[in-house]
Every structure is written in structure tokens, then in C-alpha cells.
Design an enzyme around this catalytic site. Structure first.
Site, PDB file in Angstrom:
ATOM      1  N   HIS A  52      52.344  12.552  36.464  1.00  0.00           N
ATOM      2  CA  HIS A  52      51.200  11.731  36.880  1.00  0.00           C
ATOM      3  C   HIS A  52      51.698  10.395  37.399  1.00  0.00           C
ATOM      4  CE1 HIS A  52      51.870  10.397  32.735  1.00  0.00           C
ATOM      5  NE2 HIS A  52      51.015   9.405  32.875  1.00  0.00           N
ATOM      6  N   HIS A  54      51.351   7.141  36.573  1.00  0.00           N
ATOM      7  CA  HIS A  54      51.592   5.897  35.822  1.00  0.00           C
ATOM      8  C   HIS A  54      53.034   5.391  35.993  1.00  0.00           C
ATOM      9  CE1 HIS A  54      47.950   6.541  32.945  1.00  0.00           C
ATOM     10  NE2 HIS A  54      47.615   5.899  34.046  1.00  0.00           N
ATOM     11  N   ASP A  56      55.201   4.097  34.092  1.00  0.00           N
ATOM     12  CA  ASP A  56      56.269   4.486  33.157  1.00  0.00           C
ATOM     13  C   ASP A  56      56.737   5.935  33.378  1.00  0.00           C
ATOM     14  OD1 ASP A  56      53.683   5.174  32.119  1.00  0.00           O
ATOM     15  OD2 ASP A  56      54.560   5.539  30.155  1.00  0.00           O
ATOM     16  N   HIS A  57      56.162   6.615  34.393  1.00  0.00           N
ATOM     17  CA  HIS A  57      56.585   7.988  34.728  1.00  0.00           C
ATOM     18  C   HIS A  57      57.131   8.107  36.152  1.00  0.00           C
ATOM     19  CE1 HIS A  57      54.770   9.713  31.018  1.00  0.00           C
ATOM     20  NE2 HIS A  57      54.150   8.546  31.086  1.00  0.00           N
ATOM     21  N   HIS A 110      43.935  12.439  31.069  1.00  0.00           N
ATOM     22  CA  HIS A 110      44.666  11.166  30.982  1.00  0.00           C
ATOM     23  C   HIS A 110      44.569  10.460  32.336  1.00  0.00           C
ATOM     24  CE1 HIS A 110      47.803   8.407  29.622  1.00  0.00           C
ATOM     25  NE2 HIS A 110      48.505   8.669  30.701  1.00  0.00           N
ATOM     26  N   ASP A 129      51.814  12.958  29.670  1.00  0.00           N
ATOM     27  CA  ASP A 129      50.964  12.267  28.697  1.00  0.00           C
ATOM     28  C   ASP A 129      49.705  13.068  28.375  1.00  0.00           C
ATOM     29  OD1 ASP A 129      52.831  10.288  28.726  1.00  0.00           O
ATOM     30  OD2 ASP A 129      51.580   8.775  29.704  1.00  0.00           O
ATOM     31  N   HIS A 167      56.459  10.831  25.715  1.00  0.00           N
ATOM     32  CA  HIS A 167      56.709   9.686  24.825  1.00  0.00           C
ATOM     33  C   HIS A 167      57.161  10.107  23.428  1.00  0.00           C
ATOM     34  CE1 HIS A 167      54.891   6.410  27.289  1.00  0.00           C
ATOM     35  NE2 HIS A 167      54.200   7.415  27.806  1.00  0.00           N
TER      36      HIS A 167
HETATM   37 FE    FE Z   1      53.130   7.318  29.707  1.00  0.00          FE
HETATM   38 ZN    ZN Z   2      50.505   7.835  31.370  1.00  0.00          ZN
END
Ligand code: FE
Ligand code: ZN
Length: 251
Positions: A52, A54, A56-57, A110, A129, A167
Site C-alpha cells: 500500500h 503509506h 513507511d512501506h 487500512h 498492514d 510491523h
Molecule cells: Fe505501516
Molecule cells: Zn500503513
């Protein structure tokens, strides 16, 4: 072969090396430096897979693509939000990377365009996530019902499927499961396993689907004991899920 790459404070990126064709793929590259430390051993990076959009990905997408001339694959729904995307994936599509093949599982909730990558032959799924060990992602862009349906899609994979998630939230997720499912005997074994791994600085990942079905409260919304604890004896599974997700948001 899969290498787990810890990134930021609690993210995991994953490197997949398929030896026969020497194809190197990374899933959800979070941080350039940490990912490149691993990628540079192989001197190449063929593919980047994003679950996805985001940050942090996808944080290392552009730097990795620039250095290794990689192809970036992600959901067609996120074509304007995934940096550097080259190949647009749709629900149920089968895609080859070297000699490996994965199936795109569409798992919104998400985010609107969240996907999981299921390697059916190897029985491995990258869930980003959506499904965590002992937990699930927050519902940011979709509805609780969408998230519930997405988790049910993952729940239908073969029980011995290995789960690689985005995570390291397992310990805090465990505390939530225990609070609302205190009589679950499988949680006790899980606790020993989690502590052992964390004490020796090891990831608690991968988990397996069968372990998750026994212990992850978000996959157990039909359990009479849990429904009783929540005071939702006559509620539907999706209502139980929504209640649990709300409780977890402020846990
Ligand atoms: Fe994440
Ligand atoms: Zn995420």
C-alpha cells in the site's frame, strides 16, 4: 529465501531471493539505508512490491529504483500514490517474478488500494498492514466491514501459510488479545514464543495462519467466549470485529 530487514522503529521490509533465475525482489522497502545494506550483497534488485501507499512501506522506492533500475509493482488503485510505480496490479491477478508466481489478494480497509501478495506454491503471504501477528491494521480509508472481509480472504488461505506482515507489533497485540480472550490456552504458548524471540532480538515474524486463527482475536469474532466477554452475544461477526477494532484503537 527471505531475508527480514528491520526498518524505522518497528517496520519490516522483506527481500526475496529466487536462486534459479537469480531474481531479487523487495517487499515494502521502508528505509533506503537499511534495505540497501541487504540488497547490495546481491548487486541487483529486479522488483519492488508495495502492499500500500503509506510512507513507511514505499519510503525507499525511488532511491532503490534509481540505483538498481528496478520495476515497481503495486495496486492500480494506488497508481497516483505509489512513488515510481511501473506495473499496475489488479485483484486476483497472477504475476511472475523470476520463477516465482504470486497472486494479488485485494484487501481494502487500512487503505483503499491495499493488496497482499500470496505465493501459493511456497505458501507465503505478505500482508502489509492488513493482518499482523495477533492483530490487524487500523481502518483508515475503508470501512470496518471492508477490513473484516479482507481478513476473511486471508483466513481462507491454506492453514500452513506463513504470514509476513509489515510491523513488529506482536507483543502489544498480544496484550490486547489476552485482555479480551483471557481463557484462550493457545495464547499462553504464544507468549512464551514471543518473549523468547524478542529477548534474543529476533523478529516474531513469520507467523502461520493456523496459529493466527487460534490466537488472533480479530480472526476469532465468531468465538462465543469472546462475544460473551464483549457483551455481544447476539451480534454478528462483523459487529464483533468493529467493536474490537474500536477498542484496540484506544487500548
Ligand atoms: Fe505501516
Ligand atoms: Zn500503513
Amino acid at each position: 529465501m527471505i531475508e527480514i530487514i528491520p526498518c524505522l522503529s518497528d517496520n519490516y521490509s522483506y527481500l526475496i531471493h529466487e536462486k534459479i533465475s537469480n531474481t531479487v525482489t523487495i517487499v515494502d522497502p521502508s528505509e533506503f539505508k537499511a534495505c540497501d545494506e541487504v540488497v547490495k550483497k546481491y548487486k541487483k534488485l529486479n522488483f519492488i512490491l508495495n502492499t500500500h501507499h503509506h510512507a513507511d512501506h514505499v519510503g525507499a522506492n525511488l532511491e532503490l529504483k534509481k540505483k538498481y533500475n528496478s520495476k515497481i509493482l503495486g495496486s492500480n488503485i494506488d497508481k497516483d500514490r505509489i512513488p515510481g510505480i511501473d506495473i499496475l496490479l489488479i485483484e486476483n491477478q497472477k504475476q511472475k517474478i523470476g520463477n516465482l508466481e504470486f497472486e494479488v489478494i485485494f484487501v481494502p480497509g487500512h487503505t483503499k488500494g491495499h493488496i497482499a501478495f500470496f505465493f501459493s506454491k511456497e505458501k507465503i503471504v505478505f500482508t502489509g498492514d492488513t493482518l499482523f501477528s495477533l492483530g490487524c491494521g487500523r481502518v483508515f480509508e475503508g470501512t470496518h466491514e471492508e477490513m473484516f472481509n479482507s481478513l476473511n480472504k486471508i483466513k481462507k488461505l491454506p492453514p500452513d501459510t506463513k504470514i509476513y506482515c509489515g510491523h513488529e507489533y506482536t507483543e502489544s497485540n498480544f496484550n490486547f488479545c489476552l485482555a479480551y480472550d483471557p481463557k484462550n490456552i493457545f495464547l499462553k504458548d504464544k507468549k512464551i514464543d514471543i518473549q523468547k524471540k524478542l529477548e534474543s532480538n529476533q523478529p516474531t515474524i513469520p507467523s502461520t495462519l493456523s496459529q493466527e486463527i487460534k490466537t488472533n482475536i480479530f480472526l476469532r469474532c465468531n468465538d462465543p467466549q469472546i462475544k460473551h466477554t464483549l457483551g455481544l452475544k447476539d451480534s454478528s461477526e462483523v459487529e464483533v470485529f468493529s467493536k474490537l477494532r474500536d477498542l484496540k484503537d484506544s487500548f
